[in-house]
Design an enzyme around this catalytic site. Structure first.
Site, PDB file in Angstrom:
ATOM      1  N   CYS A 147       0.805  -1.196   0.000  1.00  0.00           N
ATOM      2  CA  CYS A 147       0.000   0.000   0.000  1.00  0.00           C
ATOM      3  C   CYS A 147       0.849   1.261   0.000  1.00  0.00           C
ATOM      4  O   CYS A 147       1.785   1.366   0.784  1.00  0.00           O
ATOM      5  CB  CYS A 147      -0.882  -0.007   1.234  1.00  0.00           C
ATOM      6  SG  CYS A 147      -1.993   1.358   1.213  1.00  0.00           S
ATOM      7  N   HIS A 190     -12.098  -3.645   1.576  1.00  0.00           N
ATOM      8  CA  HIS A 190     -10.980  -2.840   2.110  1.00  0.00           C
ATOM      9  C   HIS A 190     -11.127  -1.365   1.734  1.00  0.00           C
ATOM     10  O   HIS A 190     -11.026  -0.474   2.580  1.00  0.00           O
ATOM     11  CB  HIS A 190      -9.662  -3.406   1.556  1.00  0.00           C
ATOM     12  CG  HIS A 190      -8.446  -2.630   1.939  1.00  0.00           C
ATOM     13  ND1 HIS A 190      -7.587  -3.016   2.947  1.00  0.00           N
ATOM     14  CD2 HIS A 190      -7.924  -1.466   1.450  1.00  0.00           C
ATOM     15  CE1 HIS A 190      -6.612  -2.144   3.070  1.00  0.00           C
ATOM     16  NE2 HIS A 190      -6.779  -1.187   2.166  1.00  0.00           N
ATOM     17  N   GLU A 191     -11.364  -1.121   0.451  1.00  0.00           N
ATOM     18  CA  GLU A 191     -11.422   0.274  -0.011  1.00  0.00           C
ATOM     19  C   GLU A 191     -12.619   1.018   0.585  1.00  0.00           C
ATOM     20  O   GLU A 191     -12.541   2.223   0.842  1.00  0.00           O
ATOM     21  CB  GLU A 191     -11.463   0.317  -1.542  1.00  0.00           C
ATOM     22  CG  GLU A 191     -10.216  -0.239  -2.225  1.00  0.00           C
ATOM     23  CD  GLU A 191      -8.928   0.460  -1.833  1.00  0.00           C
ATOM     24  OE1 GLU A 191      -8.950   1.669  -1.526  1.00  0.00           O
ATOM     25  OE2 GLU A 191      -7.880  -0.210  -1.799  1.00  0.00           O
ATOM     26  N   HIS A 247     -11.648   2.619   3.741  1.00  0.00           N
ATOM     27  CA  HIS A 247     -11.023   3.938   3.558  1.00  0.00           C
ATOM     28  C   HIS A 247     -12.084   5.005   3.294  1.00  0.00           C
ATOM     29  O   HIS A 247     -12.015   6.104   3.840  1.00  0.00           O
ATOM     30  CB  HIS A 247     -10.050   3.916   2.378  1.00  0.00           C
ATOM     31  CG  HIS A 247      -8.777   3.179   2.655  1.00  0.00           C
ATOM     32  ND1 HIS A 247      -8.119   3.241   3.850  1.00  0.00           N
ATOM     33  CD2 HIS A 247      -8.039   2.358   1.860  1.00  0.00           C
ATOM     34  CE1 HIS A 247      -7.012   2.495   3.786  1.00  0.00           C
ATOM     35  NE2 HIS A 247      -6.951   1.948   2.593  1.00  0.00           N
ATOM     36  N   HIS A 258      -5.099   1.975   7.571  1.00  0.00           N
ATOM     37  CA  HIS A 258      -4.637   0.589   7.621  1.00  0.00           C
ATOM     38  C   HIS A 258      -4.469   0.089   9.047  1.00  0.00           C
ATOM     39  O   HIS A 258      -4.032   0.809   9.928  1.00  0.00           O
ATOM     40  CB  HIS A 258      -3.323   0.441   6.875  1.00  0.00           C
ATOM     41  CG  HIS A 258      -3.516   0.557   5.404  1.00  0.00           C
ATOM     42  ND1 HIS A 258      -2.615   1.152   4.577  1.00  0.00           N
ATOM     43  CD2 HIS A 258      -4.557   0.173   4.630  1.00  0.00           C
ATOM     44  CE1 HIS A 258      -3.072   1.113   3.339  1.00  0.00           C
ATOM     45  NE2 HIS A 258      -4.253   0.535   3.349  1.00  0.00           N
TER      46      HIS A 258
HETATM   47 ZN   LIG Z   1      -5.668   0.563   1.893  1.00  0.00          ZN
END
Ligand SMILES: [Zn+2]
Ligand SMILES: *[C@@H]1O[C@H](CO)[C@@H](O)[C@H](O)[C@H]1NC(C)=O
Ligand SMILES: *[C@@H]1O[C@H](CO)[C@@H](O)[C@H](O)[C@H]1NC(C)=O
Ligand SMILES: *[C@@H]1O[C@H](CO)[C@@H](O)[C@H](O)[C@H]1NC(C)=O
Ligand SMILES: *[C@@H]1O[C@H](CO)[C@@H](O)[C@H](O)[C@H]1NC(C)=O
Ligand SMILES: [Zn+2]
Length: 306
Positions: free
Chosen positions: A117, A260-261, A264, A270
């Protein structure tokens, strides 16, 4: 692709808005390969390639050359293995369960060369105190300033806009719907897909290379996707990856990356918990779609209970 079939492939998530504007373009696979030549170096050495390493660690949040204590000397612009680099490497090593010696041993460089990342692992203040507090910690993180959606904003709309067609795209709607539902199940948020020509809170799409936001994708591997923290509302997939809804060994699970996104998009950074959805590294050929309790604790700490 560079990695052999026996080696896990890691993919990279980048969070655009978190990158300082002064940062150079992200290291290419070639740059990362060059790190191999740095094995054995430690504080006091001056060697070609340390400049790129400093930029790399800076981008990941481990080093801050804007610190006033630098007395105007831009340590980021040279090849000196200085105190900044030493403490940055120690912090990196501590985060990734390596011996925190500050020297560039083979294990440390191997870890650094894995595609990963581009978003910072840690956000430091000018005297690194956040970084030091983070040693040994293993849990969710928020963005600097706890970026979040306003409390009144619990219903978020999304739509799809891609500049590149990928074969998996026809499944993206159902994949995203399920991924959003996982977060909806543990938070106060609800999500709704709306038409492409309507204004949405979140825009999702596949793009390749330079795609207009100043953070070009890099072709196969490396950067996999990126998303912005609240209330940016952008989720971009790198169209050059082998996306799949049922991944084989060289394929990336679209749903896992989407979960995951979305983390965000909602304001989570993270996590250091390898099993958490918000962990920065992600293997090809696997799925990790279910939220870990660390992810759930994170979203609830940010927005409260349901
Ligand atoms: Zn990420
Ligand atoms: C850390 O250092 C110790 C002693 O030098 C060594 O036994 C151990 O294998 C090292 N661990 C790692 C992860 O390199
Ligand atoms: C470092 O930052 C912390 C928190 O911002 C502060 O409490 C501490 O006094 C600072 N230390 C130095 C040496 O500036
Ligand atoms: C959300 O929760 C419902 C009810 O508990 C459950 O049936 C469903 O499988 C969950 N969905 C996801 C995607 O986790
Ligand atoms: C995509 O899949 C093909 C065939 O399965 C494989 O040869 C290639 O290396 C994969 N690419 C990436 C980036 O994993
Ligand atoms: Zn983008």
């Amino acid at each position: 692709m560079a990695s052999g079939s026996s080696k896990p492939m890691f993919v990279l998530f980048v969070l655009l808005q978190m990158l300082p504007s002064t940062i150079q373009s992200k290291p290419t696979t070639q740059t990362l390969e060059n790190f191999r030549s740095l094995v054995g170096y430690r504080k006091g050495h001056t060697v070609e390639g340390l400049y790129e390493l400093k930029q790399f660690l800076r981008k990941l949040g481990y080093i801050n050359f804007d610190d006033a204590s630098n007395n105007g000397h831009k340590h980021g612009n040279d090849n000196e293995f200085d105190d900044h680099l030493d403490s940055a490497i120690k912090a990196y090593q501590a985060n990734y369960q390596l011996n925190a010696t500050g020297s560039l041993d083979a294990d440390t460089l191997k870890q650094m060369m894995k595609p990963r990342c581009g978003i910072a692992d840690v956000i430091m203040n000018s005297n690194n105190s956040k970084l030091i507090n983070r040693f040994g910690a293993s849990q969710y993180e928020f963005f600097l300033g706890n970026l979040k959606w306003p409390l009144s904003k619990t219903h978020l709309t999304y739509h799809f806009r891609s500049s590149v067609h990928v074969t998996v795209a026809e499944n993206t709607r159902s994949v995203c719907s399920r991924a959003f539902q996982r977060w909806a199940n543990v938070s106060r948020f609800t999500f709704e897909e709306i038409a492409e020509d309507h204004i949405a809170d979140i825009e999702i799409g596949f793009h390749s290379g330079e795609h207009g936001d100043g953070y070009p994708f890099d072709g196969p591997q490396g950067t996999l996707a990126h998303a912005s923290p609240p209330t940016g509302g952008k989720l971009h997939y790198d169209a050059d990856e082998n996306w799949s809804t049922n991944p084989g060994p060289d394929e990336i699970d679209l749903e896992s990356v989407t979960v995951h996104e979305i983390g965000h998009l909602l304001g989570l950074q993270h996590s250091l918990v390898p099993d958490a959805v918000m962990y920065a590294y992600f293997d090809s050929g696997i799925t990790k779609r279910g939220l870990h309790r660390d992810d759930v604790h994170g979203i609830r700490a940010l927005y409260g209970l349901l």
